[in-house]
Design an enzyme around this catalytic site. Structure first.
Site, short mmCIF file in Angstrom:
data_model
loop_
_atom_site.label_atom_id
_atom_site.label_comp_id
_atom_site.label_asym_id
_atom_site.label_seq_id
_atom_site.Cartn_x
_atom_site.Cartn_y
_atom_site.Cartn_z
N TYR A 53 9.45 23.68 -14.21
CA TYR A 53 8.14 23.94 -13.59
C TYR A 53 8.21 25.07 -12.56
O TYR A 53 7.22 25.79 -12.39
CB TYR A 53 7.55 22.66 -13.01
CG TYR A 53 7.04 21.75 -14.11
CD1 TYR A 53 5.85 22.05 -14.76
CD2 TYR A 53 7.78 20.66 -14.54
CE1 TYR A 53 5.39 21.26 -15.81
CE2 TYR A 53 7.34 19.86 -15.58
CZ TYR A 53 6.14 20.16 -16.21
OH TYR A 53 5.69 19.40 -17.25
N GLN A 86 -6.91 22.03 -20.12
CA GLN A 86 -5.62 21.36 -20.24
C GLN A 86 -4.55 22.16 -19.51
O GLN A 86 -3.41 21.72 -19.39
CB GLN A 86 -5.22 21.25 -21.72
CG GLN A 86 -6.18 20.39 -22.53
CD GLN A 86 -5.93 20.57 -24.02
OE1 GLN A 86 -5.07 19.92 -24.59
NE2 GLN A 86 -6.69 21.44 -24.65
N VAL A 88 -2.37 23.91 -16.63
CA VAL A 88 -1.97 23.56 -15.27
C VAL A 88 -2.00 24.79 -14.36
O VAL A 88 -1.69 24.69 -13.19
CB VAL A 88 -0.57 22.88 -15.26
CG1 VAL A 88 -0.63 21.54 -15.98
CG2 VAL A 88 0.50 23.77 -15.88
N HIS A 104 -4.64 17.97 -17.17
CA HIS A 104 -3.19 17.76 -17.14
C HIS A 104 -2.56 18.17 -15.81
O HIS A 104 -1.37 18.43 -15.75
CB HIS A 104 -2.53 18.53 -18.30
CG HIS A 104 -2.94 18.00 -19.65
ND1 HIS A 104 -2.77 18.71 -20.82
CD2 HIS A 104 -3.51 16.83 -20.01
CE1 HIS A 104 -3.23 17.98 -21.84
NE2 HIS A 104 -3.69 16.85 -21.37
N SER A 172 -4.64 24.06 -29.60
CA SER A 172 -4.37 23.67 -30.99
C SER A 172 -4.97 22.31 -31.32
O SER A 172 -4.94 21.87 -32.45
CB SER A 172 -2.86 23.66 -31.24
OG SER A 172 -2.23 22.70 -30.41
N1 APR Z 1 -6.58 33.54 -27.29
C1 APR Z 1 -7.01 32.33 -27.73
N2 APR Z 1 -6.21 31.44 -28.30
C2 APR Z 1 -4.92 31.76 -28.45
C3 APR Z 1 -4.39 32.99 -28.03
C4 APR Z 1 -5.27 33.91 -27.41
N3 APR Z 1 -4.88 35.11 -26.97
N4 APR Z 1 -3.07 33.01 -28.32
C5 APR Z 1 -2.79 31.83 -28.90
N5 APR Z 1 -3.90 31.06 -28.98
C6 APR Z 1 -4.07 29.70 -29.50
C7 APR Z 1 -3.10 29.29 -30.58
O1 APR Z 1 -3.53 29.73 -31.84
C8 APR Z 1 -3.13 27.76 -30.45
O2 APR Z 1 -4.16 27.20 -31.27
O3 APR Z 1 -3.83 28.80 -28.43
C9 APR Z 1 -3.47 27.54 -28.98
C10 APR Z 1 -2.32 27.00 -28.16
O4 APR Z 1 -1.99 25.71 -28.60
P1 APR Z 1 -0.82 24.88 -27.90
O5 APR Z 1 0.36 25.74 -27.69
O6 APR Z 1 -0.65 23.62 -28.65
O7 APR Z 1 -1.43 24.58 -26.42
P2 APR Z 1 -2.48 23.47 -25.97
O8 APR Z 1 -3.36 23.08 -27.08
O9 APR Z 1 -3.08 23.94 -24.70
O10 APR Z 1 -1.49 22.26 -25.64
C11 APR Z 1 -2.03 21.07 -25.11
O11 APR Z 1 0.15 20.20 -24.78
O12 APR Z 1 2.35 20.45 -24.13
C12 APR Z 1 1.12 20.05 -23.75
O13 APR Z 1 0.43 19.63 -21.61
C13 APR Z 1 0.58 20.69 -22.50
O14 APR Z 1 -1.71 21.10 -21.91
C14 APR Z 1 -0.74 21.26 -22.94
C15 APR Z 1 -1.09 20.43 -24.15
#
Ligand code: APR
Length: 231
Positions: A53, A86, A88, A104, A172
């Protein structure tokens, strides 16, 4: 004013240089999520968790809000914008959004490990083993780890229940309960998904997919609502 609810995820901050979690090259490819972001990991190795972190916090301090964050602030002139994130990071706040709910937690804050009501701002980027709360217990990052409850989820569901427009940006939709918030959107309310990649939600006629990055995607949304994009 019509309520426009945004559910944002890591992709929202990608154009600010912060890494997402589940994409290729994402954080969970490099780190074992259970070692650095779970209560078990914290019990096993506090220093490792704090280091993870601390690195994230250091990068965040060097990052700035991107066009997507800034345009969401402009939308406040036309809508009652409520952001449920979501993330931080504090980039929505630094851009100037007035209503931000962190599902989160917030990485720039620490929390007591004996009394969750004791939350502090972290000065600088580092939280160390031996940093204590006023009751003498170790401080931990003020974030929600895997396997932990999401205290803000009820408030978030309430906000989504009053949505007139629902916009999902850069998540995602793999992590619950956050991803389940879409089920609280009232019938007939339009849903927009802004993401350059496919997102894990069932197809529905009310969902409009804007397959773009956050910056250009929010611009597209503004055009859709006939909102001026300059200034
Ligand atoms: N603009 C918009 N979306 C984007 C971009 C961008 N420039 N770049 C990537 N993405 C999209 C990806 O296609 C994907 O669908 O952002 C999404 C990221 O997904 P994750 O990595 O799964 O992140 P997130 O959904 O925020 O994760 C949720 O998981 O690990 C935990 O606590 C953590 O809050 C987080 C939670």
């Amino acid at each position: 004013m019509k309520r426009l609810v945004v559910l944002s995820g890591a992709g929202m901050s990608a154009e600010s240089g912060l890494r997402t979690f589940r994409e290729m090259g994402g954080l969970w490819e490099e780190y074992d999520v259970y070692k650095v972001a779970s209560p078990g990991g914290w019990q096993r190795d506090r220093a490792l968790v704090l280091k993870f972190y601390n690195e994230r916090r250091k990068q965040l301090l060097e990052a700035v809000p991107n066009q997507g964050h800034r345009d969401l602030v402009k939308l406040e002139r036309s809508f009652d914008v409520r952001i449920i994130t979501q993330n931080v990071d504090d980039l929505h706040e630094r851009a100037g959004s007035s209503n931000v709910l962190h599902l989160h937690g917030e990485i720039r804050k620490s929390r007591s490990t004996v009394d969750p009501a004791l939350v502090y701002d972290i000065e600088g980027w580092e939280l160390k083993v031996g940093d204590l709360c006023e009751k003498g217990s170790q401080l931990r990052p003020h974030v929600v780890w895997f396997g932990e409850a999401v205290p803000a989820i009820e408030e978030a569901a309430e906000i989504v229940s009053g949505a007139g427009i629902f916009v999902v940006i850069g998540t995602s939709m793999n992590v619950y309960p956050a991803a389940g918030l879409i089920n609280y959107v009232p019938p007939g309310v339009p849903v927009y998904i802004i993401d350059p990649n496919e997102v894990a939600i069932p197809e529905s006629s009310r969902i409009k997919v804007i397959r773009m990055k956050a910056g250009e995607g929010v611009r597209e949304l503004m055009r859709e609502f006939n909102i001026k994009t300059r200034t």
